[in-house]
Scaffold this active site. Structure first.
Site, PDB file in Angstrom:
ATOM      1  N   GLY A  12     -19.469 -40.947  40.712  1.00 42.77           N
ATOM      2  CA  GLY A  12     -20.001 -42.262  40.377  1.00 42.77           C
ATOM      3  C   GLY A  12     -19.784 -43.284  41.476  1.00 42.77           C
ATOM      4  O   GLY A  12     -20.675 -44.099  41.773  1.00 42.77           O
ATOM      5  N   SER A 122     -26.430 -32.913  41.053  1.00 44.16           N
ATOM      6  CA  SER A 122     -25.762 -31.953  41.929  1.00 44.16           C
ATOM      7  C   SER A 122     -25.667 -32.543  43.333  1.00 44.16           C
ATOM      8  O   SER A 122     -26.508 -33.330  43.744  1.00 44.16           O
ATOM      9  CB  SER A 122     -26.529 -30.628  41.960  1.00 44.16           C
ATOM     10  N   LYS A 174     -29.550 -28.461  34.696  1.00 39.14           N
ATOM     11  CA  LYS A 174     -28.298 -28.504  35.463  1.00 39.14           C
ATOM     12  C   LYS A 174     -27.315 -27.439  34.968  1.00 39.14           C
ATOM     13  O   LYS A 174     -26.564 -26.851  35.760  1.00 39.14           O
ATOM     14  CB  LYS A 174     -27.674 -29.896  35.359  1.00 39.14           C
ATOM     15  N   HIS A 177     -28.411 -24.271  36.496  1.00 36.69           N
ATOM     16  CA  HIS A 177     -28.070 -24.398  37.922  1.00 36.69           C
ATOM     17  C   HIS A 177     -26.612 -24.036  38.154  1.00 36.69           C
ATOM     18  O   HIS A 177     -26.275 -23.271  39.071  1.00 36.69           O
ATOM     19  CB  HIS A 177     -28.358 -25.841  38.363  1.00 36.69           C
ATOM     20  N   ASN A 178     -25.726 -24.549  37.326  1.00 34.69           N
ATOM     21  CA  ASN A 178     -24.300 -24.275  37.517  1.00 34.69           C
ATOM     22  C   ASN A 178     -23.942 -22.838  37.175  1.00 34.69           C
ATOM     23  O   ASN A 178     -23.045 -22.256  37.782  1.00 34.69           O
ATOM     24  CB  ASN A 178     -23.462 -25.246  36.690  1.00 34.69           C
ATOM     25  N   GLU A 181     -24.754 -20.965  40.156  1.00 37.26           N
ATOM     26  CA  GLU A 181     -23.707 -21.284  41.137  1.00 37.26           C
ATOM     27  C   GLU A 181     -22.481 -20.400  40.939  1.00 37.26           C
ATOM     28  O   GLU A 181     -21.900 -19.897  41.909  1.00 37.26           O
ATOM     29  CB  GLU A 181     -23.350 -22.759  40.990  1.00 37.26           C
TER      30      GLU A 181
END
Length: 304
Positions: A12, A122, A174, A177-178, A181
């Site tokens: 953030g 990401s 996401k 996506h992870n 990964e």
């Protein structure tokens, strides 16, 4: 334009900095006020010391971006925002929330006349310099409002961000996506362990990692990071063999079960992380006792 960024941690804070550098006014609030003060001094973030104060510094229609831990912390922030915002305002969740939670929160906010966008984010700590990959789910009208912000956060205005579907789609994308990964990281780790264990060749792992970075089929950013780490230290003696899991790998495996999809690589990569966290090792102890019971095999004793 001006938005509020709630949660100024590693992600953030860097996102707020990138937005400020890109010409977006950012009202920043963090639980630790010294973090807010540092970003105000270094990047020109407009400081706020409560959620109410952050919202009060925005003009309607307001945009509030949450970068908070998934679960109860994000839930509490959304509940509080519902008492502070008015119809037409927009809440963005850029954290790693479960997409089921995003679907539920989106429906609740829409019932109150508020817009909601879930953004899978990401890029890690490198996002400040390189830009973020942003996967957004929400109504097209809400996306149109958020697009200028996404264009600043992304590597470029025309790439690195996308409206991938309705509410929930951003965090779902996401999540997958992870999961991917996890599998890629596990494959690289296992391959280099095999190289490291080969007796008689005296392989230079840093050299091989650097070699593979150029024109090889397995070249990737993860390989780039691996090469950098091995160039510093090939023994990794100071690193504990424990790998945490943030939750999204679990959610990916659960989704595969719900869909009846075979995800052996991702699921096994997740299981390997669980195995690394098993300090007690009870199952392995029991396996040793079984071998002793049926075959008389020796049992290694635990050293105190």
């Amino acid at each position: 334009m001006r938005i509020a960024m709630i949660g100024l941690g590693k992600m953030g804070g860097n996102m707020a900095s990138r937005l400020c550098r890109g010409g977006v006014e950012v009202v920043g609030f963090n639980r630790s006020p010294e973090v807010t003060d540092r970003l105000a001094k270094a990047e020109g973030v407009l400081p706020a010391y409560s959620l109410q104060e952050a919202v009060a510094q925005l003009d309607a229609p307001r945009t509030v971006w949450l970068m908070l831990p998934s679960g109860a912390v994000t839930e509490a922030a959304v509940e509080q925002l519902m008492t502070l915002l008015t119809p037409g305002d927009l809440v963005v969740d850029g954290g790693n929330s479960n997409y089921h939670d995003s679907e539920r929160r989106g429906a609740k906010l829409e019932a109150a006349g508020l817009d909601y966008i879930d953004v899978g984010t990401s890029g890690g700590i490198w996002g400040l310099a390189n830009g973020y990959c942003l996967m957004a789910g929400g109504r097209p009208e809400a996306m149109a409002r958020l697009t200028p912000v996404l264009q600043v956060l992304a590597p470029a205005a025309d790439r690195g961000w996308a409206h991938v579907g309705p509410i929930g789609a951003g965090h779902f994308t996401k999540m997958v996506h992870n999961g991917i990964e996890y599998g890629m990281m596990q494959a690289l780790a296992e391959g280099f362990a095999l190289l490291q264990g080969k007796q008689g060749y005296d392989l230079d792992l840093a050299q091989i990692a650097e070699l593979w970075r150029h024109s090889s089929v397995v070249r990737s950013w993860l390989l780039d990071l691996t090469a950098g780490a091995l160039a510093e230290d090939q023994t990794l003696a100071a690193v504990a063999p424990v790998v945490a899991d943030s939750g999204e790998g679990r959610w990916t495996a659960i989704e595969a079960i719900d869909q009846g999809q075979a995800l052996p690589v991702i699921s096994l990569a997740l299981q390997m992380r669980f195995a690394s966290q098993d300090a007690e090792g009870y199952s392995n102890r029991l396996l040793s006792m079984m071998r002793n019971a049926f075959g008389g095999h020796a049992v290694s004793k635990q050293e105190n």
